[in-house]
Design a protein around this motif. Structure first.
Motif, short mmCIF file in Angstrom:
data_model
loop_
_atom_site.label_atom_id
_atom_site.label_comp_id
_atom_site.label_asym_id
_atom_site.label_seq_id
_atom_site.Cartn_x
_atom_site.Cartn_y
_atom_site.Cartn_z
N ALA A 120 0.41 6.88 -6.43
CA ALA A 120 -0.79 7.73 -6.39
C ALA A 120 -0.41 9.20 -6.19
CB ALA A 120 -1.72 7.28 -5.27
N LEU A 137 0.82 -1.21 0.00
CA LEU A 137 0.00 0.00 0.00
C LEU A 137 0.86 1.26 0.00
CD1 LEU A 137 -2.82 -1.07 2.50
CD2 LEU A 137 -2.95 -0.93 -0.01
N SER A 138 2.03 1.20 0.63
CA SER A 138 2.94 2.34 0.61
C SER A 138 3.46 2.60 -0.79
CB SER A 138 4.10 2.09 1.58
OG SER A 138 5.02 3.16 1.55
N ALA A 195 1.88 1.79 -3.51
CA ALA A 195 0.72 2.32 -4.24
C ALA A 195 0.53 3.81 -3.94
CB ALA A 195 -0.54 1.54 -3.88
N SER A 196 0.75 4.21 -2.70
CA SER A 196 0.62 5.61 -2.34
C SER A 196 1.68 6.47 -3.02
CB SER A 196 0.71 5.78 -0.82
OG SER A 196 -0.47 5.31 -0.20
N ARG A 225 -5.42 3.75 -4.56
CA ARG A 225 -5.16 3.15 -3.25
C ARG A 225 -6.25 2.14 -2.89
NH1 ARG A 225 -3.84 8.64 -2.43
NH2 ARG A 225 -1.66 8.99 -1.81
N GLU A 231 -6.71 8.43 -4.78
CA GLU A 231 -7.47 7.71 -3.75
C GLU A 231 -8.10 6.45 -4.33
OE1 GLU A 231 -7.50 8.17 -0.49
OE2 GLU A 231 -5.99 9.69 -0.95
#
Length: 206
Positions: A103, A96-97, A99-100, A189, A186
């Motif tokens: 993003a 997820l990091s 992906a952020s 994510r 968003e």
């Protein structure tokens, strides 16, 4: 546009050694105008040096392109390293990091384009050193995502990593062509989290 003076940046760049000034100029011009449109003379002018001096550091324009892309790739590698360092025992959070990171970069991609996408379009020969660098970099990223997914306990880590890669790459291309709005980060994510949750649920059912 490339000749517009920017005092803060220009004073910083002026203090750099010649090789770094050339790379800085190439990075700015390649991102703004594309690698095909930018001449060696334009890079030398932006770096406030000469073509002869540029060729002392970079034998050809292709070598300069490859080195620029190596720097771009290093930025992504650093994001993976940071994700692992920030979440050493939480592999889902690592994905997820990453992906952020992608993003957060979408607004810039929407204005300047993804360096890898634009370079591939300009370099159709897959044997070109810069193309090989991009392919090796992307393969390495996929392997790292697979490792994160495997350590997170997902039952099909290769499949999960491939899905996440499709989302990350697709988001950047969509941002570049203007087909996504300001909420794209968003949404990216959330979509990556959904892939991980679905894979984890499938493992629990098994």
């Amino acid at each position: 546009m490339s000749g517009t003076p920017r005092p803060g940046r220009d004073s910083r760049v002026a203090r750099l050694p010649p090789r770094e000034r050339i790379l800085d100029a190439a990075e700015e011009l390649f991102a703004l105008e594309g690698i095909k449109a930018v001449s060696v003379q334009a890079i030398a002018d932006r770096a406030e040096t000469t073509k002869m001096a540029l060729y002392r550091h970079f034998a050809t324009k292709d070598v300069l392109i490859e080195e620029w892309l190596r720097i771009v790739a290093a930025g992504y590698t650093a994001a993976f390293d940071a994700a692992e360092a920030a979440h050493p025992d939480d592999y889902r959070a690592q994905v997820l990091s990453v992906a952020s990171f992608v993003a957060d970069g979408l607004p810039d991609v929407s204005h300047r384009g993804c360096p890898f996408v634009t370079s591939i379009a300009a370099l159709p020969d897959r044997t070109h050193p810069a193309r090989r660098l991009i392919e090796a970099h992307k393969a390495g990223q996929l392997r790292r995502l697979e490792g994160m997914c495997a350590r997170a306990g997902l039952p099909r880590p290769e499949e999960a990593a491939t899905e996440v890669t499709f989302l990350l790459e697709g988001a950047q291309v969509s941002a570049q062509n203007g087909s996504v709005g300001p909420g794209a980060g968003e949404l990216l994510r959330a979509m990556v989290a959904a892939v991980l949750d679905r894979q984890a649920a499938a493992g629990g059912q098994g």
